[in-house]
Design an enzyme around this catalytic site. Structure first.
Site: not given
Length: 227
Positions: A74, A118, A154, A183
């Site tokens: 990662r 989100h 978040d 959104e």
């Protein structure tokens, strides 16, 4: 924070993993002559993401690097993505359906220049499967949140939210569709605010939008009629 200077537009890198409907909303906004931002890079961790074609059709550079089996894991992957973004000249990184958790080093590198959308009214219902979580909790209102990204998932400073009703007979799909419409409205608006230099965050993580007028803020946070 990002800001337009000397008449130049804020340069955006938009990160996606799928179809890119929020990307399209931003592309459409950027096509307006007075919009103060432009997309310089569309990036995906999925080689076959349909959103890449959206970018290419709009004449935007679109790149993909698969995260699967990436050498070094990662951290190495996110470093490569960061390098690509930096090379593009982007001022602001926009996560738009990028379904991959970014590393702390990535967040640190783009601190105050990294935003996400989100599909819930944060801080409620973080993570995945949020529409079903909202239905299971019996809430009467749901919505979406644009926020700055911090290492905790978040949890970053909230810039804007839009509210929709939860209706009798809703399932996760119906609710998701209603939220997605909002959104597409609020993400381009928030980018405009950032490009205009109107967004600031205080020491407590509370966002202020300078010179926000009542019609502007009530329009971006509607309680909509059913449908």
């Amino acid at each position: 924070m990002g800001k337009v200077t000397n008449g130049k537009k804020l340069k955006l890198a938009v990160l996606i993993s799928g179809g890119g409907s929020n990307l399209q909303a931003i592309i459409d906004a950027c096509a307006q002559p007075t919009y103060p931002a432009e997309i310089v890079l569309v990036f995906s961790n999925q080689l076959d993401a349909a959103g890449l074609d959206r970018g290419r059709r709009a004449g935007i550079r679109a790149e993909a690097i698969s995260h699967k089996g990436y050498p070094g894991g990662r951290e190495a992957y996110d470093a490569a993505v960061s390098d690509l973004i930096e090379q593009s000249g982007a001022d602001l990184v926009v996560l738009a359906g990028y379904l991959r958790l970014v590393s702390e080093s990535f967040v640190t590198r783009w601190k105050d220049r990294l935003i996400n959308i989100h599909p819930s009214l944060l801080p409620s219902f973080k993570g995945l499967n949020v529409h079903q979580k909202a239905l299971d909790a019996g809430v009467k209102f749901a919505g979406c949140t644009v926020h700055y990204v911090v290492p905790e998932v978040d949890s970053g400073p909230i810039i804007a939210q839009a509210v929709v009703p939860v209706l009798p007979g809703d399932d996760a799909g119906k609710l998701a569709k209603r939220i997605l419409k909002q959104e597409h409205r609020i993400y381009p608006q928030v980018i405009r605010w950032i490009a205009d230099g109107r967004v600031s965050v205080d020491a407590n993580g509370i966002v202020t939008v300078a010179d926000a007028k009542t019609p502007e803020t009530t329009d971006i946070n509607p309680v909509l009629e059913p449908g």
